[in-house]
Design an enzyme around this catalytic site. Structure first.
Site, mmCIF file in Angstrom:
data_model
loop_
_atom_site.group_PDB
_atom_site.id
_atom_site.type_symbol
_atom_site.label_atom_id
_atom_site.label_comp_id
_atom_site.label_asym_id
_atom_site.label_seq_id
_atom_site.Cartn_x
_atom_site.Cartn_y
_atom_site.Cartn_z
ATOM 1 N N PHE A 241 0.830 -1.195 0.000
ATOM 2 C CA PHE A 241 0.000 0.000 0.000
ATOM 3 C C PHE A 241 0.871 1.255 0.000
ATOM 4 C CE2 PHE A 241 -2.967 3.090 2.017
ATOM 5 C CZ PHE A 241 -3.913 3.084 1.012
ATOM 6 N N TYR A 242 2.026 1.183 0.644
ATOM 7 C CA TYR A 242 2.975 2.303 0.582
ATOM 8 C C TYR A 242 3.296 2.649 -0.866
ATOM 9 C CZ TYR A 242 7.600 4.452 0.316
ATOM 10 O OH TYR A 242 8.662 5.264 -0.019
ATOM 11 N N ALA A 243 3.684 1.633 -1.648
ATOM 12 C CA ALA A 243 4.029 1.862 -3.052
ATOM 13 C C ALA A 243 2.827 2.381 -3.830
ATOM 14 C CB ALA A 243 4.548 0.568 -3.674
ATOM 15 N N THR B 205 0.362 4.233 -2.727
ATOM 16 C CA THR B 205 0.127 5.655 -2.442
ATOM 17 C C THR B 205 1.140 6.529 -3.165
ATOM 18 O OG1 THR B 205 1.470 5.645 -0.395
ATOM 19 C CG2 THR B 205 -0.899 5.185 -0.185
#
Length: 345
Positions: free
Chosen positions: A155-157, A159
């Protein structure tokens, strides 16, 4: 008389932000920072970085979150920055599994607030941090900016890739020149305690085991902090322009419809994790106890940058060897934490 130019840096008390602000101050810019001093990692380390920056009369900082409505608009209105370098973000692949909302708020909503402020008070150039994690499931390496990047693994990537698309839309709609840079595993003195080099160095010096994921079969394009800062500084002057005829060279990631470009910043050298650990052992003069573990969810086995676009735009390529960079970090770590020299083999 030449007017002093202003650079607004978000995440100014962070690892990269601290080093970049120091460089900009040394280069004669007036630097305005913002940082919320989040407790994601040791706040004392952030305060120490900030205190050193505040020793310069050319630096000021606001303690607040970029996603707070109106904060960025007020900063832009007051300071009218010539350049904006957006580094503030909730970082970390593994933490995004535990607390995804923090990534939505800081990375997506925070970037939206910055784009809206830039729409109202346009700077000469906006440079926004993305990540090599944006390449996601791609296995064709080295990574090139012109590759499709549709399958993010965390999810970091996701965003960060979203912010690239958001910035492109604002570049197209409002003519805002934007450079997105994708970092590749940045390391060095004053680094983040959640990163592998920091955790490994601490554990090795204390005689504790280190967690080695994917049983050590990992490769990373380790990029030394000074090389990264030099690349960002040079990219400030490489302002993208929308091509009049929509024609873009095959090797360039410039948008055909907007002054928007994506640029890799990496060392162009994939280093095996076991070799990275060996460099820490050599620098600390201590042997590592390895706790071999499977791959973590959201992680990727390898990253490797093709940095030829950076070189063509700036004439610069990162060059610091991992052994040299790791040794500099270990020297800083010992000095900062008062750790004795040497250890147990």
């Amino acid at each position: 008389m030449v007017m002093q130019k202003t650079v607004l840096v978000t995440g100014a008390a962070g690892f990269i932000g601290y080093h970049l602000c120091r460089r900009l101050i040394d280069d004669g810019f007036r630097v305005v920072g913002i940082d919320n001093l989040s407790d994601y990692y040791d706040v004392a380390l952030k305060r120490r970085r900030q205190a050193m920056l505040l020793q310069s009369p050319g630096f000021s900082i606001v303690t607040d979150s970029i996603e707070t409505p109106g904060v960025m608009m007020a900063l832009f209105e007051e300071h009218r920055p010539d350049f904006v370098i957006h580094l503030a973000a909730q970082a970390g692949v593994r933490y995004s599994i535990e607390n995804p909302r923090a990534y939505l708020e800081s990375n997506v909503i925070g970037t939206f607030e910055i784009l809206e402020a830039a729409r109202a008070y346009p700077p000469q150039h906006m440079l926004l941090a993305s990540t090599s994690s944006a390449y996601g499931a791609n296995t064709d390496m080295p990574y090139r900016e012109t590759m499709r990047a549709d399958h993010q693994m965390s999810f970091y990537a996701a965003t960060k890739k979203s912010t690239e698309s958001m910035a492109h839309s604002y570049a197209h709609l409002f003519g805002l020149p934007v450079t997105m840079f994708r970092f590749f595993t940045v390391y060095g003195p004053w680094g983040r305690p959640d990163m592998a080099l920091f955790k490994f160095t601490r554990a090795i010096l204390e005689g504790e085991p280190i967690d080695v994921y994917n049983y050590g079969d990992m490769k990373r394009d380790f990029t030394y902090i000074d090389d990264l800062v030099q690349a960002i500084r040079l990219l400030m002057d490489a302002v993208p322009q929308r091509p009049e005829d929509g024609a873009v060279p095959e090797s360039d990631s410039l948008s055909p419809v907007a002054p928007h470009r994506v640029v890799n910043i990496g060392n162009s050298n994939a280093v095996q994790l076991t070799d990275f650990i060996a460099a820490i052992e050599e620098a600390t003069d201590c042997g590592a106890k390895r706790n071999l573990m499977p791959m973590q969810a959201g992680d990727v086995p390898a990253t490797w940058a093709d940095a030829s676009l950076l070189r063509s735009l700036t004439g610069y390529s990162p060059t610091t060897d991992v052994k040299e960079g790791v040794a500099r970090f270990v020297d800083w770590y010992r000095d900062y934490y008062g750790t004795p020299q040497g250890g147990v083999r």
